[in-house]
Design a protein around this motif. Structure first.
Motif, mmCIF file in Angstrom:
data_model
loop_
_atom_site.group_PDB
_atom_site.id
_atom_site.type_symbol
_atom_site.label_atom_id
_atom_site.label_comp_id
_atom_site.label_asym_id
_atom_site.label_seq_id
_atom_site.Cartn_x
_atom_site.Cartn_y
_atom_site.Cartn_z
ATOM 1 N N ALA A 164 0.832 -1.206 0.000
ATOM 2 C CA ALA A 164 0.000 0.000 0.000
ATOM 3 C C ALA A 164 0.865 1.253 0.000
ATOM 4 O O ALA A 164 0.546 2.245 -0.678
ATOM 5 C CB ALA A 164 -0.927 -0.005 1.213
ATOM 6 N N GLU A 165 1.958 1.229 0.742
ATOM 7 C CA GLU A 165 2.861 2.388 0.772
ATOM 8 C C GLU A 165 3.515 2.607 -0.587
ATOM 9 O O GLU A 165 3.722 3.749 -1.015
ATOM 10 C CB GLU A 165 3.920 2.180 1.854
ATOM 11 C CG GLU A 165 3.369 2.279 3.264
ATOM 12 C CD GLU A 165 4.377 1.877 4.325
ATOM 13 O OE1 GLU A 165 4.389 2.523 5.389
ATOM 14 O OE2 GLU A 165 5.157 0.919 4.092
ATOM 15 N N ALA A 167 2.100 1.805 -3.437
ATOM 16 C CA ALA A 167 1.053 2.260 -4.342
ATOM 17 C C ALA A 167 0.789 3.748 -4.208
ATOM 18 O O ALA A 167 0.510 4.427 -5.204
ATOM 19 C CB ALA A 167 -0.227 1.473 -4.090
ATOM 20 N N ARG A 168 0.866 4.267 -3.005
ATOM 21 C CA ARG A 168 0.588 5.689 -2.833
ATOM 22 C C ARG A 168 1.842 6.564 -2.892
ATOM 23 O O ARG A 168 1.769 7.772 -2.690
ATOM 24 C CB ARG A 168 -0.169 5.927 -1.526
ATOM 25 C CG ARG A 168 0.572 5.624 -0.247
ATOM 26 C CD ARG A 168 -0.243 6.082 0.966
ATOM 27 N NE ARG A 168 0.454 5.874 2.211
ATOM 28 C CZ ARG A 168 0.280 4.843 3.015
ATOM 29 N NH1 ARG A 168 -0.615 3.896 2.693
ATOM 30 N NH2 ARG A 168 0.954 4.723 4.141
ATOM 31 N N GLY A 169 2.977 5.945 -3.170
ATOM 32 C CA GLY A 169 4.205 6.706 -3.344
ATOM 33 C C GLY A 169 4.883 7.127 -2.056
ATOM 34 O O GLY A 169 5.787 7.980 -2.075
ATOM 35 N N ALA A 170 4.484 6.532 -0.941
ATOM 36 C CA ALA A 170 5.100 6.876 0.340
ATOM 37 C C ALA A 170 6.524 6.341 0.436
ATOM 38 O O ALA A 170 7.353 6.892 1.177
ATOM 39 C CB ALA A 170 4.254 6.340 1.489
ATOM 40 N N VAL A 194 -4.548 -3.655 -4.501
ATOM 41 C CA VAL A 194 -3.448 -2.706 -4.718
ATOM 42 C C VAL A 194 -2.528 -3.200 -5.833
ATOM 43 O O VAL A 194 -2.086 -2.435 -6.683
ATOM 44 C CB VAL A 194 -2.652 -2.492 -3.422
ATOM 45 C CG1 VAL A 194 -1.438 -1.626 -3.686
ATOM 46 C CG2 VAL A 194 -3.540 -1.838 -2.360
ATOM 47 N N LYS A 197 -3.972 -2.477 -9.169
ATOM 48 C CA LYS A 197 -3.826 -1.064 -9.509
ATOM 49 C C LYS A 197 -2.411 -0.774 -10.002
ATOM 50 O O LYS A 197 -2.219 -0.045 -10.982
ATOM 51 C CB LYS A 197 -4.151 -0.201 -8.284
ATOM 52 C CG LYS A 197 -3.954 1.304 -8.542
ATOM 53 C CD LYS A 197 -4.243 2.126 -7.292
ATOM 54 C CE LYS A 197 -3.973 3.597 -7.553
ATOM 55 N NZ LYS A 197 -4.213 4.426 -6.345
ATOM 56 N N CYS A 201 -1.522 0.604 -13.754
ATOM 57 C CA CYS A 201 -0.852 1.895 -13.925
ATOM 58 C C CYS A 201 0.472 1.763 -14.661
ATOM 59 O O CYS A 201 0.977 2.736 -15.228
ATOM 60 C CB CYS A 201 -0.629 2.558 -12.565
ATOM 61 S SG CYS A 201 -2.155 3.109 -11.761
#
Length: 203
Positions: A164-165, A167-170, A194, A197, A201
């Motif tokens: 998840a991190e 995926a959101r670019g964290a 995730v 996704k 992308c």
């Protein structure tokens, strides 16, 4: 599974697939891995290692029909050393992948084991790699991580982050061509969402 675009080298063309045929669900997962990688990496060659040679032959035939240059691997060490990507979908309780076999730039997926007693890679492989997980639960649910943490060879801080991190670019994925990366999955619906996704992308 995690998008190869976040971990594997863009030039990755060879995959070593490790499976255990007596477990249908795990074997089925192993069969899907090459296609998932080929969607985002130029995977052409697949070597298949299985404790059951007949099952390996069936998987090789299936992959060949789908356009891969597939072969049975009888030398596990050689198969790992020669691959750009290694994906293990087994229920092993003792390590199959040795850290000493990992070449610079390799990516390793461990997607079979899901209990503290199951191991697909040894502690040296985990120590040498930049490690990502599908969920934080992997740190105590997966023997590949919980055992080296318990032995104090690594700490929880050795884990780079979660799917998840990513995926959101964290957090970032691979940072250089020589880096060894490792992804450990214990399985969750969120991870599947995730991962889908990420793959979408990257296309």
């Amino acid at each position: 599974m995690i998008s190869p675009s976040m971990m594997a080298l863009s030039t990755s063309s060879s995959l070593a697939a490790l499976a255990r045929s007596r477990y249908f669900d795990v074997q089925s997962r192993a069969r899907r891995v090459p296609e998932a990688y080929r969607a985002v990496r130029p995977i052409a060659e697949v070597s298949v290692w299985d404790i059951n040679r007949e099952s390996a032959a069936r998987m090789v035939a299936d992959l060949s029909n789908r356009g891969f240059l597939a072969s049975i691997e009888t030398d596990l060490e050689a198969g790992v050393r020669n691959a750009d990507i290694v994906s293990a979908a087994t229920l092993a309780t003792s390590p199959l992948i040795q850290g000493a076999w990992l070449s610079p730039g390799i990516h390793v997926d461990l997607i079979g084991g899901f209990t503290p007693k199951m191991r697909e890679a040894d502690s040296e492989a985990v120590r040498r790699a930049t490690v990502y997980v599908d969920t934080p639960e992997a740190l105590h649910e997966a023997g590949d991580l919980s055992q080296p943490i318990a032995s104090t060879l690594i700490s929880a801080n050795h884990i780079r982050g979660t799917l998840a991190e990513l995926a959101r670019g964290a957090i970032s994925g691979r940072s250089n061509p020589q880096q060894i990366t490792l992804f450990k999955a214990v399985g969750s619906g969120l991870a599947d969402l995730v991962a889908a996704k990420l793959v979408f992308c990257s296309l």
